[in-house]
Design an enzyme around this catalytic site. Structure first.
Site, PDB file in Angstrom:
ATOM      1  N   HIS A 190       8.842 -43.160   6.944  1.00 32.30           N
ATOM      2  CA  HIS A 190       9.067 -41.717   6.712  1.00 32.30           C
ATOM      3  C   HIS A 190       7.780 -40.929   7.008  1.00 32.30           C
ATOM      4  O   HIS A 190       7.816 -39.871   7.623  1.00 32.30           O
ATOM      5  CB  HIS A 190       9.479 -41.440   5.263  1.00 32.30           C
ATOM      6  CG  HIS A 190      10.776 -42.072   4.860  1.00 32.30           C
ATOM      7  ND1 HIS A 190      11.831 -42.203   5.717  1.00 32.30           N
ATOM      8  CD2 HIS A 190      11.190 -42.613   3.690  1.00 32.30           C
ATOM      9  CE1 HIS A 190      12.834 -42.790   5.097  1.00 32.30           C
ATOM     10  NE2 HIS A 190      12.471 -43.066   3.867  1.00 32.30           N
ATOM     11  N   THR A 243       8.946 -46.271   3.306  1.00 33.56           N
ATOM     12  CA  THR A 243       8.148 -45.081   2.989  1.00 33.56           C
ATOM     13  C   THR A 243       7.126 -44.806   4.097  1.00 33.56           C
ATOM     14  O   THR A 243       6.901 -43.659   4.488  1.00 33.56           O
ATOM     15  CB  THR A 243       7.400 -45.286   1.643  1.00 33.56           C
ATOM     16  OG1 THR A 243       8.366 -45.645   0.667  1.00 33.56           O
ATOM     17  CG2 THR A 243       6.656 -44.062   1.207  1.00 33.56           C
TER      18      THR A 243
HETATM   19 ZN   LIG Z   1       7.057 -50.243  -0.237  1.00 34.96          ZN
END
Ligand SMILES: [Zn+2]
Ligand SMILES: NC(=O)c1ccc[n+]([C@@H]2O[C@H](COP(=O)([O-])OP(=O)(O)OC[C@H]3O[C@@H](n4cnc5c(N)ncnc54)[C@H](O)[C@@H]3O)[C@@H](O)[C@H]2O)c1
Ligand SMILES: [Zn+2]
Length: 349
Positions: A49, A46
């Protein structure tokens, strides 16, 4: 105790690739929050990203000038006046799904999939910093003997522990698709939980090697091996009892339904970016396949199990860590991960 009101943090201060290490204010806590001095923090997909500012990140409602990061452990240095169960000096790790406490799910023991859920380090400031604040309900106290690298990884370890808790792997054959950190942590937990045979798949040979080190019995590379044939051979043509996907690869998941045994279980943890076309009659109905998505850790069930396993040295996950470096070297860390040269990278503030 805290001498200034400033700290260093990695801030997502641009709507393009990158982030900046800069001085920002130390978070000010509310009555139900705790302030934690970050001991170690880990980079997750994440964060990649967000760092890359890809399509997902652009649509994820990310906080302005976000202090990045969500996986960490640290020591509590301040508590709000309503905080009851966490004390100054406690060592804590963070649940990153911040529940609202009032929706249907929150009232029915499903806080981790709260309808109004906020994600720590996405919608609120995170932990790539010297200090981080979080709600008391998301702070889990851990033993001082847990290695800081493991403490920093407990949030993703919890995904593996959750997947294995849902799948009931004892004495069963299991295929784990994808050997990134989530797959590796799942394999480590499956070994602890007494899976009979663990087959791992990945398109990267270095990740397959790591999976073997951590507990896989057989490793398969779909670019070289006929995975369907191999799994059927390894299971007396019956098919595997359980599949856990931690790749998010649609073709790999579709193949999985071909080597799942009748009455088998599929746990989906990976996040495919495209839609999957599955033959529901053949692969699900006639097979009586049970399919379950998992999103994060059950509060508190997964945390209790994970803490007990780690505190009693029953779960060996340290090999998932590939690098440990100072927070200031975050650009090197992100580059390594982008090149596929790291597994879990720990940053130290
Ligand atoms: Zn994580
Ligand atoms: N459900 C949850 O709660 C949760 C939590 C964290 C992460 N995730 C998701 O889980 C997935 C894994 O996370 P990660 O951090 O380990 O990511 P990662 O990208 O490091 O790992 C994915 C792995 O899958 C492999 N892979 C790609 N195509 C494959 C194929 N056809 N067959 C087998 N393997 C293949 C890749 O080589 C890689 O090693 C991601 O999709 C992530 O978004 C879900
Ligand atoms: Zn809720």
């Amino acid at each position: 105790m805290i001498k200034t009101n400033k700290m260093l943090a990695i801030v997502k201060d641009k709507k393009k690739v990158g982030a900046t290490l800069k001085e920002v204010d130390i978070p000010v806590i509310s009555v139900d929050e705790v302030l934690v001095k970050v001991e170690a923090t880990a980079i997750c997909g994440t964060d990649m990203h967000i760092y890359d500012w890809n399509q997902w990140a652009q649509n994820a409602n990310i906080k302005e000038d976000l202090v990045m990061g969500h996986e960490f452990c640290g020591q509590v240095v301040e508590i709000g006046e309503d905080v009851k169960h966490v004390k100054i000096g406690d060592r804590v790790v963070a649940e990153t799904h911040i529940p609202c406490a009032t929706c249907y799910q929150c009232k029915h023991d499903l806080q981790h999939i709260c309808a109004n859920m906020k994600i720590f380090g996405v919608h609120t400031d995170g932990c790539f910093s010297e200090y981080a604040k979080l709600p008391e309900k998301c702070a889990y106290v851990i033993d001082k003997k847990i290695d800081r690298k493991v403490g920093a990884m407990m949030e993703p370890i919890g995904v593996g522990v959750r997947a294995i808790s849902e799948a009931e792997v004892f004495g069963k054959n299991l295929v784990v698709i994808g050997c990134g950190p989530i797959g590796l942590l799942t394999i480590a937990t499956a070994k602890t939980a007494g899976a009979a045979k663990i087959i791992s798949t990945d398109i990267s040979s270095s990740r397959l090697n790591l999976s073997k080190q951590i507990g896989a019995d057989i490793t398969l590379n779909p670019l070289k091996d006929d995975v369907i044939k191999y799994v059927l051979n390894e299971t007396n043509q019956v098919g595997t009892d359980i599949i856990i996907d931690s790749s998010g690869s649609v073709p790999a998941i579709i193949d999985g339904f071909k080597y799942l045994r009748k009455g088998g279980v599929v746990i989906l943890a990976g996040l495919p970016s495209e839609k999957a076309e599955i033959d529901l009659s053949v692969d699900v109905v006639f097979k009586e396949a049970r399919i379950m998505g998992i999103h994060g850790r059950r509060m508190d069930d997964t945390w209790t199990k994970m803490k007990s396993l780690l505190e009693n040295n029953k779960l060996n996950v340290i090999e998932v860590v590939s690098h440990e470096m100072p927070l200031s070297e975050f650009e090197t860390a992100f580059d390594l991960l982008k090149k596929g040269e790291g597994s879990k990278i720990i940053l130290l503030p």
